[in-house]
Design a protein around this motif. Structure first.
Motif, short mmCIF file in Angstrom:
data_model
loop_
_atom_site.label_atom_id
_atom_site.label_comp_id
_atom_site.label_asym_id
_atom_site.label_seq_id
_atom_site.Cartn_x
_atom_site.Cartn_y
_atom_site.Cartn_z
N GLY A 289 -10.09 10.44 -11.15
CA GLY A 289 -9.53 9.13 -11.48
C GLY A 289 -8.80 9.16 -12.81
O GLY A 289 -7.73 8.55 -12.96
N SER A 290 -9.32 9.85 -13.81
CA SER A 290 -8.64 9.99 -15.11
C SER A 290 -7.33 10.73 -14.95
O SER A 290 -6.31 10.38 -15.58
N MET A 291 -7.31 11.77 -14.12
CA MET A 291 -6.08 12.51 -13.87
C MET A 291 -5.02 11.60 -13.24
O MET A 291 -3.83 11.67 -13.57
N THR A 292 -5.47 10.71 -12.32
CA THR A 292 -4.53 9.80 -11.67
C THR A 292 -3.92 8.84 -12.68
O THR A 292 -2.70 8.56 -12.67
N GLN A 293 -4.74 8.29 -13.59
CA GLN A 293 -4.22 7.39 -14.62
C GLN A 293 -3.23 8.11 -15.53
O GLN A 293 -2.19 7.54 -15.92
N SER A 294 -3.53 9.35 -15.88
CA SER A 294 -2.60 10.13 -16.71
C SER A 294 -1.29 10.37 -15.98
O SER A 294 -0.19 10.30 -16.58
N VAL B 155 9.10 8.81 -8.41
CA VAL B 155 7.71 8.83 -7.93
C VAL B 155 7.06 7.49 -8.20
O VAL B 155 7.21 6.93 -9.30
N ASP B 156 6.36 6.97 -7.20
CA ASP B 156 5.59 5.74 -7.38
C ASP B 156 4.21 6.07 -7.92
O ASP B 156 3.72 7.19 -7.79
N GLU B 157 3.60 5.09 -8.52
CA GLU B 157 2.26 5.29 -9.07
C GLU B 157 1.24 5.50 -7.94
O GLU B 157 1.40 5.00 -6.83
N VAL B 158 0.21 6.27 -8.27
CA VAL B 158 -0.82 6.63 -7.29
C VAL B 158 -2.01 5.68 -7.46
O VAL B 158 -2.41 5.36 -8.59
N THR B 159 -2.57 5.22 -6.32
CA THR B 159 -3.74 4.34 -6.34
C THR B 159 -4.97 5.11 -5.87
O THR B 159 -5.04 5.57 -4.73
N VAL B 160 -5.94 5.28 -6.77
CA VAL B 160 -7.18 5.99 -6.47
C VAL B 160 -8.34 5.21 -7.07
O VAL B 160 -8.26 4.74 -8.21
N ASP B 161 -9.42 5.04 -6.27
CA ASP B 161 -10.58 4.26 -6.73
C ASP B 161 -11.66 5.13 -7.36
O ASP B 161 -12.74 4.64 -7.68
N ARG B 162 -11.41 6.40 -7.55
CA ARG B 162 -12.42 7.29 -8.10
C ARG B 162 -12.65 6.99 -9.58
O ARG B 162 -11.70 6.66 -10.32
N LYS B 163 -13.88 7.17 -10.05
CA LYS B 163 -14.22 6.91 -11.44
C LYS B 163 -14.52 8.21 -12.22
O LYS B 163 -14.92 8.15 -13.37
#
Length: 587
Positions: A286-291, A274-282
């Protein structure tokens, strides 16, 4: 159920549940208050009825009391003026019959109310007067049809008599049919005891009017609650419609971002890269995406570490993502457990192999103690890799306290201080080990206690291990081992275990040797006894021959004496005596 549907449902429930809960609580409070008011109304009306019954019955009681006192006064006046020739008058039930007739004629409560009078006998009283059932007069009221007490089914007249005798009066509730109908209604009676005559005067009223009023109030309450429930349902429908509109509007944008993360998680669940996900939400998305990105990067390190563990590399280094990294810490614990299990298996295999090897030595050498001791020491030194070892066997003398330790076998052994081959009980570390019956493990060996000698010189060992040979709570010897290396715990446990087997074998060998010596002594004594028996047999035969010869000589002497008595010439006794003497000497 889709996420969007769940969000919609959650918002709808969040709106509906408080409304329904508050309405339910309100309805419950209203119903509870109304039921309390209805119960109070019932008790209040029943109390009024009881008071009315008491007043009515008190009127009948007063009539009986007044009439009884009037008659009693008349009798007393008559008896006071009567002369001695006239009989004295006494009160009799017949004098009160007029009062009973007057009571039977009284009607009240629109003609439905009346009185009845019984005596106070128990268990079953007798009817004295009944305004409606004149045929009951004089009958004992024990018929089962009177078992109509409310809730208990006891005889109603028996209950009135018991309570009136105990308290003077009594309220009793019961059930019975209304006259001329099959309708069964509740009824309450009040009874009062007139003790001078033992009369119980009673009357009763139906409570159907009170019950009907209570039922009407209950019906009004149910109608009001039904209207409230209809209003709540209508309000809930309106709230639900508004909630659904709002939830659909806000859930659309939220679910789109969550669905993107869901797709990545499904790929992770299938084990794909799986590649990393890019999301601009704050926000939280957005925290879920970073995790999620952190999990993706950490998964590679987990995979590499698990691969190394799988090929047997138990020394592979690994660093968890954090102190709370459950999977990383579990992988580390798994590696440590595998390493610990491998070490424990290695120790068990080592111990089992040693036990098997030494067990074979013990089985091969079970007839000679010295040979057994030498083979054991040789095998132990070889298997454990120690530098010196010695085996002492406990010997016993003639006395009960005459014991010592005999150096039976040694390997590469050269003492400087203790060169003796015999050690007393309690003497030195070896003798002390017998008294304490426990293992002595010295990590600091005295300078002159023992040295290890080789072609390069002499040196003091680093550690000394002295183990008693215990079997069935008895000491059979001591095993002493010296080495440059420190004995590890599993090695000490192994030596202590094998010491028990050595003690058992030594005990068996000593028993076999003792048995062999006893058998040899027994055989020797048996041969000596056979020789003595043979010698005794020969002596017995010689004694028998001598006895026979002496008997014959006695016979001849008697014959010779007989000849001499008769005057006959004597026989040649000298030649006979010479012959007998030579035979005796031969014997």
């Amino acid at each position: 159920m889709k996420l969007r549907q769940k969000i919609t449902l959650l918002i709808s429930l969040a709106l509906l549940v408080p409304t329904v809960f508050i309405s339910t609580v309100a309805i419950y409070k209203i119903r509870s208050k109304a039921n309390t008011d209805i119960a109070s109304y019932h008790d209040e009306e029943l109390g009024k009825l009881k008071l009315y019954l008491k007043h009515i019955t008190d009127i009948a009681y007063g009539m009986i009391e007044v009439q009884h006192k009037h008659l009693q006064d008349s009798i007393d006046r008559y008896n006071a003026h009567a002369d001695s020739t006239q009989a004295k008058m006494t009160m009799s039930p017949a004098l009160m019959e007029r009062t009973l007739k007057e009571l039977s004629a009284i009607r009240f409560d629109k003609g439905e109310g009346y009185f009845w009078v019984t005596d106070n006998k128990v268990p079953f009283p007798t009817m004295l007067m009944h305004a409606e059932k004149k045929d009951q007069k004089g009958k004992v009221l024990d018929d089962p049809k009177h078992n109509v007490e409310k809730g208990k089914g006891r005889n109603i007249y028996q209950v009135r008599a018991e309570l009136s005798n105990a308290n003077g009066d009594a309220f009793v509730e019961y059930v019975m049919k209304k006259p001329g109908t099959e309708e069964v209604d509740n009824k309450i009676s009040y009874s009062r005891l007139y003790k001078p005559l033992g009369w119980i005067v009673s009357t009763g009223f139906y409570t159907d009017a009170i019950d009907k009023a209570v039922a009407d109030k209950q019906a009004d309450l149910n109608s009001q609650i039904g209207q409230m429930i209809f209003f709540i349902i209508a309000l809930a429908v309106i709230i639900l419609a508004v909630g659904l509109t709002v939830s659909i509007y806000f859930s659309k944008a939220l679910t789109n971002a969550i669905l993107q993360i869901k797709d990545k998680l499904e790929q992770l669940a299938e084990g794909r890269k799986v590649d990393e996900v890019t999301v601009d939400r704050k926000d939280e998305i957005g925290s879920m995406t970073q995790s999620l990105n952190a999990v993706v990067s950490g998964l590679a390190s987990y995979t590499n570490f698990a691969k190394e563990i799988g090929v047997g590399n138990l020394t592979q280094e690994f660093t968890p993502l954090s102190k709370e990294d459950i999977l990383g810490n579990e992988l580390l614990e798994m590696r440590d457990n595998l390493k610990k299990a491998a070490d424990e298996k290695s120790i068990r295999d080592w111990a089992n192999e040693g036990m098997a090897s030494l067990g074979d030595v013990l089985r091969r050498n079970n007839s000679d103690t010295k040979e057994l001791a030498h083979e054991i020491i040789k095998e132990l030194v070889k298997y454990l890799g120690v530098n010196q070892a010695a085996l002492f066997i406990l010997e016993e003398g003639n006395g009960p306290e005459d014991q010592w330790l005999e150096l039976t076998a040694a390997y590469a052994y050269d003492r400087k201080k203790f060169l003796k081959k015999r050690v007393g009980i309690g003497e030195g570390l070896v003798g002390q080990c017998v008294l304490e019956r426990g293992t002595l493990h010295l990590r600091e060996v005295p300078q002159e206690y023992v040295t290890i000698t080789s072609g390069l010189g002499e040196a003091v060992p680093r550690t000394l291990l002295i183990v008693p040979l215990l079997y069935n709570e008895s000491v059979y010897g001591v095993l002493e081992m010296a080495s440059f290396k420190v004995f590890r715990d599993h090695e000490i446990a192994f030596i202590e275990k094998i010491a028990q087997s050595i003690a058992s074998t030594v005990a068996t060998v000593q028993i076999n040797e003792r048995t062999k010596r006893l058998l040899e002594q027994s055989q020797q004594m048996s041969e000596e006894m056979k020789a003595q028996e043979e010698e005794l047999r020969q002596n017995q035969e010689e004694l028998q021959a001598t006895s026979e010869q002496m008997r014959r000589r006695q016979v001849e002497l008697e014959k010779e004496n007989e000849r001499l008595k008769r005057g006959l010439p004597a026989t040649d006794t000298k030649s006979n005596e010479a012959i007998e003497a030579s035979e005796f000497e031969t014997v």
